[in-house]
Design a protein around this motif. Structure first.
Motif, PDB file in Angstrom:
ATOM      1  N   LEU A 123      -3.447  -1.437   4.820  1.00 17.27           N
ATOM      2  CA  LEU A 123      -3.937  -2.716   4.342  1.00 17.27           C
ATOM      3  C   LEU A 123      -5.462  -2.715   4.444  1.00 17.27           C
ATOM      4  O   LEU A 123      -6.010  -2.443   5.514  1.00 17.27           O
ATOM      5  N   ARG A 137      -5.030  -5.104  -2.138  1.00 21.29           N
ATOM      6  CA  ARG A 137      -4.715  -5.436  -0.738  1.00 21.29           C
ATOM      7  C   ARG A 137      -4.234  -4.219   0.051  1.00 21.29           C
ATOM      8  O   ARG A 137      -4.602  -4.052   1.215  1.00 21.29           O
ATOM      9  N   ARG A 162       2.904   1.363   7.852  1.00 19.93           N
ATOM     10  CA  ARG A 162       1.644   0.799   7.359  1.00 19.93           C
ATOM     11  C   ARG A 162       0.705   0.479   8.521  1.00 19.93           C
ATOM     12  O   ARG A 162       1.127  -0.021   9.571  1.00 19.93           O
ATOM     13  N   TRP A 164      -3.070  -1.487   9.516  1.00 20.10           N
ATOM     14  CA  TRP A 164      -4.070  -2.482   9.120  1.00 20.10           C
ATOM     15  C   TRP A 164      -5.438  -1.908   9.469  1.00 20.10           C
ATOM     16  O   TRP A 164      -5.742  -1.666  10.628  1.00 20.10           O
ATOM     17  N   ARG A 179      -0.133 -12.312  10.867  1.00 17.15           N
ATOM     18  CA  ARG A 179      -0.055 -12.148   9.415  1.00 17.15           C
ATOM     19  C   ARG A 179       0.103 -10.681   9.028  1.00 17.15           C
ATOM     20  O   ARG A 179       0.845 -10.358   8.099  1.00 17.15           O
ATOM     21  N   ARG A 180      -0.579  -9.810   9.740  1.00 15.13           N
ATOM     22  CA  ARG A 180      -0.469  -8.383   9.409  1.00 15.13           C
ATOM     23  C   ARG A 180       0.924  -7.846   9.739  1.00 15.13           C
ATOM     24  O   ARG A 180       1.470  -7.037   8.993  1.00 15.13           O
ATOM     25  N   GLU A 183       3.206  -8.523   7.126  1.00 16.56           N
ATOM     26  CA  GLU A 183       3.007  -7.649   5.974  1.00 16.56           C
ATOM     27  C   GLU A 183       3.371  -6.196   6.291  1.00 16.56           C
ATOM     28  O   GLU A 183       2.940  -5.275   5.593  1.00 16.56           O
ATOM     29  N   ASP A 184       4.155  -6.001   7.338  1.00 12.57           N
ATOM     30  CA  ASP A 184       4.710  -4.692   7.700  1.00 12.57           C
ATOM     31  C   ASP A 184       3.725  -3.733   8.351  1.00 12.57           C
ATOM     32  O   ASP A 184       3.992  -2.529   8.440  1.00 12.57           O
ATOM     33  N   CYS A 185       2.589  -4.208   8.838  1.00 11.94           N
ATOM     34  CA  CYS A 185       1.683  -3.351   9.592  1.00 11.94           C
ATOM     35  C   CYS A 185       2.208  -3.198  11.022  1.00 11.94           C
ATOM     36  O   CYS A 185       2.583  -4.189  11.650  1.00 11.94           O
TER      37      CYS A 185
END
Length: 247
Positions: A123, A137, A162, A164, A179-180, A183-185
């Protein structure tokens, strides 16, 4: 908001090319390891050493032998801008495939100290990559790099996941971490998305192996002694060297 990072002049040539600042008459092997563990790089037994120039002073790039093949090894500083400068200069000197290996902060509790993470995507919460790739992104890692690392890891426990990538290590807030993770981080680092962008821009192969170090998974940050895990750091460097020979 009209941000400079969103200006679209990616197709135009740069005023300064890395070929103009690297040492003349020097070539490097086609394969390299960008090792972010300084004590590991300091302990290598090089066949030869060349030096890049920077405001930090002469910066060593060691050439070592791995299973009969030569591999360039460098500690590329910390953070996206500096690591990209050194990566660009390695490419200008002949590197066509590289494996990065370094530390990252765990965002999820199941990643204990030393757990290996193969970067599958990153990310882009840093600025450097936007000068190499169109704004976006997330950037996906090179499938060939992922495969090389998975093969080199063998039975070593690892995940392909993933990361970040952020420039601001002291601004990793709890809400942003949450939030990260959504998003799968699973980890946070400072270089991966930028290095992926450079590799794609320069058409070279790249793999990135991360060491789960400190933790941001709880209510408070934990160091977890990750910088003192010397055996694990050295072992991951060895795996990165093996991956470089097959990438």
């Amino acid at each position: 908001m009209d941000l400079p990072l969103l200006e679209d002049d990616l197709g135009r040539p740069a005023l300064l090319d890395p070929h103009r600042v690297v040492p003349r008459g020097v070539t490097l092997p086609e394969r390299a390891v960008l090792c972010f563990f300084p004590e590991v790089v300091a302990a290598v037994d090089p066949v030869r050493t060349v030096h890049l120039s920077s405001e930090l002073g002469p910066w060593p790039v060691h050439v070592v032998e791995v299973d009969g093949a030569e591999v360039a090894v460098v500690q590329p500083g910390v953070g996206a801008p500096l690591s990209v400068i050194f990566f660009e200069e390695l490419v200008a000197l002949g590197v066509r495939a590289a494996v990065a290996v370094g530390g990252a902060g765990s965002l999820v509790p199941e990643l204990t100290v030393g757990h290996a993470v193969v970067v599958g995507s990153a990310l882009r919460d840093e600025g450097t990559s936007f000068h190499y790739l169109p704004a976006g992104r997330v950037v996906e890692a090179d499938p060939a790099g992922i495969a090389a690392l998975v093969a080199a890891l063998g039975n070593v426990p690892h995940v392909v996941a993933r990361t970040w990538t952020t420039d601001a290590v002291f601004r990793e807030t709890r809400s942003r971490v949450e939030r990260r993770v959504a998003e799968d981080c699973v980890v946070v680092d400072m270089e991966a998305s930028a290095l992926i962008a450079v590799a794609r821009h320069r058409d070279v192969r790249l793999a990135h192996l991360l060491f789960a170090g400190d933790s941001l998974a709880g209510e408070e940050w934990e160091h977890r002694g990750w910088t003192r895990a010397a055996d694990v750091r050295a072992a991951l460097y060895g795996i990165a060297c093996d991956a470089a020979t097959i990438l």
